[in-house]
Enzyme design. Sequence first.
Site, PDB file in Angstrom:
ATOM      1  N   LYS A 138      33.792  14.038  11.417  1.00 15.19           N
ATOM      2  CA  LYS A 138      33.961  13.947  12.877  1.00 15.19           C
ATOM      3  C   LYS A 138      34.935  15.004  13.399  1.00 15.19           C
ATOM      4  CE  LYS A 138      35.594   9.948  14.694  1.00 15.19           C
ATOM      5  NZ  LYS A 138      36.778  10.025  15.560  1.00 15.19           N
ATOM      6  N   SER A 139      36.066  15.162  12.707  1.00 13.39           N
ATOM      7  CA  SER A 139      37.061  16.142  13.172  1.00 13.39           C
ATOM      8  C   SER A 139      36.479  17.556  13.173  1.00 13.39           C
ATOM      9  CB  SER A 139      38.289  16.129  12.263  1.00 13.39           C
ATOM     10  OG  SER A 139      38.964  14.908  12.386  1.00 13.39           O
ATOM     11  N   GLY A 164      39.584  10.108  21.197  1.00 12.25           N
ATOM     12  CA  GLY A 164      40.937  10.628  21.358  1.00 12.25           C
ATOM     13  C   GLY A 164      40.960  12.132  21.110  1.00 12.25           C
ATOM     14  N   ARG A 167      45.482   4.201  25.505  1.00 13.34           N
ATOM     15  CA  ARG A 167      46.245   5.016  24.545  1.00 13.34           C
ATOM     16  C   ARG A 167      47.065   6.086  25.280  1.00 13.34           C
ATOM     17  NH1 ARG A 167      41.946   6.865  20.064  1.00 13.34           N
ATOM     18  NH2 ARG A 167      43.830   7.655  19.062  1.00 13.34           N
ATOM     19  N   SER A 207      50.685  14.959  14.659  1.00 11.66           N
ATOM     20  CA  SER A 207      49.401  14.786  15.352  1.00 11.66           C
ATOM     21  C   SER A 207      48.593  16.079  15.301  1.00 11.66           C
ATOM     22  CB  SER A 207      49.633  14.389  16.811  1.00 11.66           C
ATOM     23  OG  SER A 207      48.401  14.518  17.502  1.00 11.66           O
ATOM     24  N   ASP A 251      43.621   7.400   9.001  1.00 10.34           N
ATOM     25  CA  ASP A 251      42.460   6.624   9.440  1.00 10.34           C
ATOM     26  C   ASP A 251      41.951   5.661   8.364  1.00 10.34           C
ATOM     27  OD1 ASP A 251      42.544   7.876  11.889  1.00 10.34           O
ATOM     28  OD2 ASP A 251      41.101   9.427  11.339  1.00 10.34           O
ATOM     29  N   LYS A 266      46.193   3.879  17.698  1.00 10.30           N
ATOM     30  CA  LYS A 266      44.802   4.245  17.402  1.00 10.30           C
ATOM     31  C   LYS A 266      43.854   3.478  18.325  1.00 10.30           C
ATOM     32  CE  LYS A 266      45.935   7.268  14.512  1.00 10.30           C
ATOM     33  NZ  LYS A 266      45.761   8.665  14.897  1.00 10.30           N
ATOM     34  N   ARG A 275      46.198  -0.833  15.285  1.00  7.73           N
ATOM     35  CA  ARG A 275      45.689  -1.127  13.929  1.00  7.73           C
ATOM     36  C   ARG A 275      46.715  -1.798  13.034  1.00  7.73           C
ATOM     37  NH1 ARG A 275      42.130   4.219  12.904  1.00  7.73           N
ATOM     38  NH2 ARG A 275      40.402   3.562  14.215  1.00  7.73           N
ATOM     39  N   ARG A 279      36.670   1.390  12.936  1.00  6.73           N
ATOM     40  CA  ARG A 279      37.188   1.324  11.562  1.00  6.73           C
ATOM     41  C   ARG A 279      37.565  -0.112  11.175  1.00  6.73           C
ATOM     42  NH1 ARG A 279      36.760   6.596  10.474  1.00  6.73           N
ATOM     43  NH2 ARG A 279      37.575   8.053  12.012  1.00  6.73           N
TER      44      ARG A 279
HETATM   45  C1  S3P Z   1      42.156  13.546  14.408  1.00  5.04           C
HETATM   46  C2  S3P Z   1      43.493  13.367  14.190  1.00  5.04           C
HETATM   47  C3  S3P Z   1      44.113  12.048  13.953  1.00  5.04           C
HETATM   48  C4  S3P Z   1      43.063  11.014  13.565  1.00  5.04           C
HETATM   49  C5  S3P Z   1      41.841  11.062  14.432  1.00  5.04           C
HETATM   50  C6  S3P Z   1      41.196  12.445  14.380  1.00  5.04           C
HETATM   51  C7  S3P Z   1      41.660  14.927  14.665  1.00  5.04           C
HETATM   52  O1  S3P Z   1      44.751  11.627  15.141  1.00  5.04           O
HETATM   53  O2  S3P Z   1      43.622   9.723  13.592  1.00  5.04           O
HETATM   54  O3  S3P Z   1      40.895  10.090  14.023  1.00  5.04           O
HETATM   55  O4  S3P Z   1      40.443  15.154  14.624  1.00  5.04           O
HETATM   56  O5  S3P Z   1      42.492  15.811  14.902  1.00  5.04           O
HETATM   57  P1  S3P Z   1      46.247  12.132  15.552  1.00  5.04           P
HETATM   58  O6  S3P Z   1      46.166  13.588  15.782  1.00  5.04           O
HETATM   59  O7  S3P Z   1      46.585  11.370  16.787  1.00  5.04           O
HETATM   60  O8  S3P Z   1      47.108  11.764  14.392  1.00  5.04           O
END
Ligand code: S3P
Length: 445
Positions: A24-25, A97, A125, A168, A323, A350, A354, A400
């Site tokens: 996903k990222s 997010g 959030r 982050s 995650d 999150k 969580r 999740r």
């Molecule tokens: C992500 C970063 C993480 C993760 C999220 C995806 C990303 O969040 O929890 O599911 O794709 O950069 P944070 O950057 O808030 O830690």
Amino acid sequence: MSKHVIIKKKINPFNKIITVPGDKSISIRFILLAAMALGKSRAYGLLNSQDCNASLKAISKLGVKVYKKKNYIEINGQGLNGLPFKNKTVINCQNSGTLMRLIGGLVCKSKKTIVLKGDQSLSQRPVRVIEPLNHFGVNVKSKNNKLPIEITGTNFLRPIEYKELKGSAQIKTLCLLCALNTPKDSVTTIISKSSRNHTEKLFKHLKIPIKIKKKGQYDFIKIKGGYQYSGFVQKIPGDISSASFFICLTLLSKNSKIVIKNVNMNKTRTGIIDLVKKICSSSIKIKNKKIKNGEEIADIYVKSAKKFKAINPDPSISSKVIDEYPLVFLLACKSSGKSFFKGIGELVHKESNRLKVCANFLRQIGVKVVEKKDSLKIYGNPNLNINKNITVKNFMKDHRIFMMACVAALTLDGNGIFKINDKDSIKSSFPSFITLIKKLGAEIN
Ligand code: S3P
């Protein structure tokens, strides 16, 4: 009313080879970076989920053409600051997010305004983008640091020095995208607590001038502005976060084996593997390692675990497994001894809280836990037996939590029937989760 599933039976022994959908990222980063490339980019294996579709819709609304083909997605990039969107364009980030925190990087140099909205979960959030965007000279209007917000870029985007101390990756990436849009050769410095580094890897792959020095838990990043890269091709590897549900399902099942092929093994994401090696070392092996587009990929071999050890991991592992904590907590329930997880306060922010939701779920299934603001103690029980019926509520569409509860219901001993709410939550990250788990023989109604 959201849909639920009922799980009455434990999964029978299985021995299968599977793949999981694209990361996903990496998928969201591909979409956003392709929008700012010059010319056409193509992704194979892009995750087809609500978060990614929201990202594709977002760049379409900003004036970028997206072509969905049978085997790939093509995006016709408009170049840095080339997005021809209308003033007050509304972007619905839905549950994502990552999209909410990164999209400012695409519009930071335009004087037009975008309005960001999200679903109920995202709207509670913290947005977190206001401070870094202001630093670059971008205006953000918000009430109490929550969605909806309005972002208005500037012609005078300036390079900055920024400290990101939460770990982050989303805020770090926002800064990297904004830095890219600053004047040619101006240098932005980001000092960030280590977090997933897919953006940095992709920047290097695209030859964007970026330098990174590691010092302890921090990365010192220097990036030059104004570098216009061309369209690119990317193969998206399997998502280790999605693979983790199957890793834990197998560890907790009886007499089972699984091979998960072509999973992204970026070292900033493999905390789950490191912890599983500590909890039940001989049950997991990584094979066929290779590198594609700068990202490590491998096959994960897992077999049922006989014993689970209690662990007390160093808090510095937190961002590498952020995650996957719900699954690690589940493994800790079966251990002989007390596990202690510290430095996990980020879990509160999150898709749901969580930390609280997991602590309550573990109590519900009969496990003793002590929950603090930033830590969780779990008193494991190798003979854990759940003989009462369990209802798992709808936790703000937290995909999740839903999937972790399914793994628990299919594997933990006892005759309790599980009713797990919010089946639709899986659409955010792993729409094929139930189909895939049924292929292994799970009975889910
Ligand atoms: C992500 C970063 C993480 C993760 C999220 C995806 C990303 O969040 O929890 O599911 O794709 O950069 P944070 O950057 O808030 O830690």
